[in-house]
Scaffold this motif. Structure first.
Motif, short mmCIF file in Angstrom:
data_model
loop_
_atom_site.label_atom_id
_atom_site.label_comp_id
_atom_site.label_asym_id
_atom_site.label_seq_id
_atom_site.Cartn_x
_atom_site.Cartn_y
_atom_site.Cartn_z
N LYS A 85 1.33 -1.00 0.16
CA LYS A 85 0.27 0.11 0.01
C LYS A 85 1.26 0.86 -0.05
O LYS A 85 0.68 2.25 -0.72
N VAL A 86 1.43 1.00 0.32
CA VAL A 86 3.07 2.88 0.82
C VAL A 86 2.97 2.39 -0.72
O VAL A 86 3.60 3.77 -1.01
N ARG A 87 3.78 1.26 -1.02
CA ARG A 87 4.30 1.70 -2.70
C ARG A 87 3.34 1.96 -4.02
O ARG A 87 3.66 2.81 -4.84
N MET A 88 1.74 1.93 -3.53
CA MET A 88 0.88 2.30 -4.27
C MET A 88 1.25 4.22 -4.27
O MET A 88 -0.41 4.10 -4.14
N GLY A 89 1.23 4.29 -3.03
CA GLY A 89 0.75 5.71 -2.17
C GLY A 89 -0.21 5.94 -1.51
O GLY A 89 -0.98 7.01 -1.69
N SER A 90 -0.77 5.43 -0.62
CA SER A 90 -2.01 5.08 -0.12
C SER A 90 -1.98 5.58 0.98
O SER A 90 -2.52 6.07 1.26
N TRP A 91 -0.95 5.05 1.90
CA TRP A 91 -0.42 6.78 2.76
C TRP A 91 0.93 6.20 2.88
O TRP A 91 1.50 5.52 2.05
N THR A 92 1.66 7.51 4.03
CA THR A 92 3.44 6.76 3.75
C THR A 92 3.57 7.03 5.48
O THR A 92 2.94 7.67 6.24
N TYR A 93 4.86 6.98 5.54
CA TYR A 93 5.38 6.82 6.40
C TYR A 93 6.80 8.09 6.89
O TYR A 93 7.95 7.72 6.07
N PRO A 94 6.07 9.37 7.54
CA PRO A 94 7.29 10.88 6.59
C PRO A 94 8.47 10.32 7.39
O PRO A 94 9.37 11.11 7.23
N GLN A 95 8.47 10.19 8.23
CA GLN A 95 9.52 10.05 9.16
C GLN A 95 10.61 9.12 9.04
O GLN A 95 10.30 8.22 8.10
N ASP A 96 12.34 9.75 9.41
CA ASP A 96 13.15 8.61 9.01
C ASP A 96 13.86 7.88 10.06
O ASP A 96 12.74 7.59 11.55
N PRO A 141 -11.38 -19.17 0.97
CA PRO A 141 -11.78 -18.78 0.19
C PRO A 141 -11.74 -16.90 0.33
O PRO A 141 -11.60 -16.04 -0.36
N LEU A 142 -13.16 -16.88 1.01
CA LEU A 142 -13.40 -15.78 1.20
C LEU A 142 -12.17 -14.84 2.34
O LEU A 142 -12.65 -13.52 1.40
N GLY A 143 -12.04 -14.75 2.97
CA GLY A 143 -11.01 -14.35 3.68
C GLY A 143 -9.71 -14.26 2.92
O GLY A 143 -9.56 -13.33 2.57
N ALA A 144 -9.62 -14.89 2.27
CA ALA A 144 -8.58 -14.53 1.30
C ALA A 144 -8.88 -13.88 0.02
O ALA A 144 -7.93 -13.00 0.10
N ALA A 145 -9.30 -13.46 -0.32
CA ALA A 145 -10.14 -12.58 -1.74
C ALA A 145 -10.56 -11.17 -0.73
O ALA A 145 -10.41 -10.43 -1.66
N ILE A 146 -10.72 -11.13 0.34
CA ILE A 146 -11.34 -9.81 0.86
C ILE A 146 -9.62 -9.63 1.45
O ILE A 146 -9.41 -8.38 0.94
N TYR A 147 -8.44 -9.90 1.80
CA TYR A 147 -6.99 -9.79 1.56
C TYR A 147 -6.33 -9.45 0.61
O TYR A 147 -5.92 -8.33 0.11
N LEU A 148 -6.66 -10.25 -0.48
CA LEU A 148 -6.31 -9.89 -2.01
C LEU A 148 -6.84 -8.63 -2.01
O LEU A 148 -5.81 -7.50 -3.76
N ASN A 149 -8.16 -8.26 -1.93
CA ASN A 149 -8.90 -7.16 -2.86
C ASN A 149 -8.41 -6.02 -2.43
O ASN A 149 -8.10 -4.47 -2.81
N PHE A 150 -7.46 -6.04 -1.15
CA PHE A 150 -6.76 -4.40 -0.30
C PHE A 150 -5.88 -4.34 -1.63
O PHE A 150 -6.00 -2.98 -2.09
N MET A 151 -5.47 -4.82 -2.15
CA MET A 151 -4.07 -5.23 -4.18
C MET A 151 -4.36 -4.65 -4.66
O MET A 151 -4.19 -3.89 -5.52
N THR A 152 -5.66 -5.81 -5.37
CA THR A 152 -6.18 -5.66 -6.74
C THR A 152 -6.83 -3.91 -7.45
O THR A 152 -6.65 -4.88 -8.01
N HIS A 153 -7.30 -3.69 -6.25
CA HIS A 153 -8.46 -2.71 -6.31
C HIS A 153 -7.51 -2.12 -7.22
O HIS A 153 -8.27 -1.24 -7.08
#
Length: 266
Positions: A85-96, A141-153
């Protein structure tokens, strides 16, 4: 009426005790914000504190070794999601920090682990029982699909509402019961998902306010996390619950084959 408030107090106390790990994380975030450790980046200090907290929870028997294993699984799952999600720009961790990989501090996995810690603690403290749990070929399968949807969307249409409709269909008969002060209460499992998701959303607002991470619309100034995130946390809680429930189901099955009968909350 007196009994009602007494039971409500007992329930609240058990919930508070179940939240010790996430509460300690937020307390550490707050303290490090007002009193940073010289020459130690905040995210690095948080990693050290989270590891120490986890060790202390097991050492004092507030968590069992089996619960620690579940929490470690959540840490890895959460860290993988954070990296994506960070790679996709959904949110950031701004501190070093020295302990950042791909822009993600390693302590972030403990934020997900804290949800698992709460579920495991509440399950044991409130003697939780799940009635009419669906077959694994539906829940896994439902749990896996929900988790993967956070990425595939990010690449295909968001299927969260389709998945939400499916989970109501899968869990339509499922309920959860819990014990408070000798009395047993119950509610539909989907309602418990929604309630937990709401409180996680509140915690998310606290976390972003304390600078644990930032959404793009919070870069200039902090604002409340969108209510739309409630659906995300609702679904993530379901994934968390499915993992905990399935692991307990597997453990109970193994114990029966070995001739040892575990209590329902084990």
């Amino acid at each position: 009426m007196i009994r009602f408030f007494a039971q409500l107090w007992r329930f609240g106390m058990q919930q508070a005790l179940s939240c010790l790990f996430p509460a300690a994380i937020f307390a550490a975030l707050f303290l490090l914000q007002i009193a940073p450790i010289p020459h130690v980046p905040r995210y690095d200090a948080m990693l050290i504190i989270c590891i120490a907290l986890q060790w202390l929870m097991v050492r004092t028997k507030l968590e069992t070794l089996d619960e620690l294993k579940v929490i470690c699984v959540f840490h890895l799952i959460g860290l993988a999601l954070e990296l994506y999600k960070v790679r996709m720009g959904s949110w950031t961790y701004p501190q070093d920090a020295y302990t950042k990989i791909g822009g993600v501090p390693l302590y972030s996995g403990f934020m997900y682990a804290s949800v698992a810690s709460y579920l495991c603690q509440a399950w044991r403290r409130l003697d939780v029982e799940v009635l009419h749990w669906p077959r694994s070929y539906f829940t896994v399968p439902l749990g896996a699909a929900i988790y993967l949807n956070f990425m595939t969307h990010h690449y295909i249409p968001d299927l969260r509402w389709v998945l939400t409709a499916l989970l109501f269909a899968v869990f339509v008969r499922t309920s959860v019961t819990f014990r408070v002060g000798g009395a047993r209460y119950g509610m539909p499992l989907t309602l418990s998902f929604l309630l937990i998701g709401f409180f996680v959303w509140l915690a998310e607002n606290i976390g972003t306010f304390l600078g644990a991470w930032r959404y793009p619309n919070q870069e200039a100034a902090w604002t409340f996390v969108s209510l739309g995130k409630l659906s995300s946390w609702f679904l993530l809680v379901i994934v968390s619950f499915i993992i905990v429930a399935q692991l307990k189901h597997v453990k109970r099955g193994l114990s029966r084959r070995s001739g040892v009968e575990l209590p329902p909350h084990a």
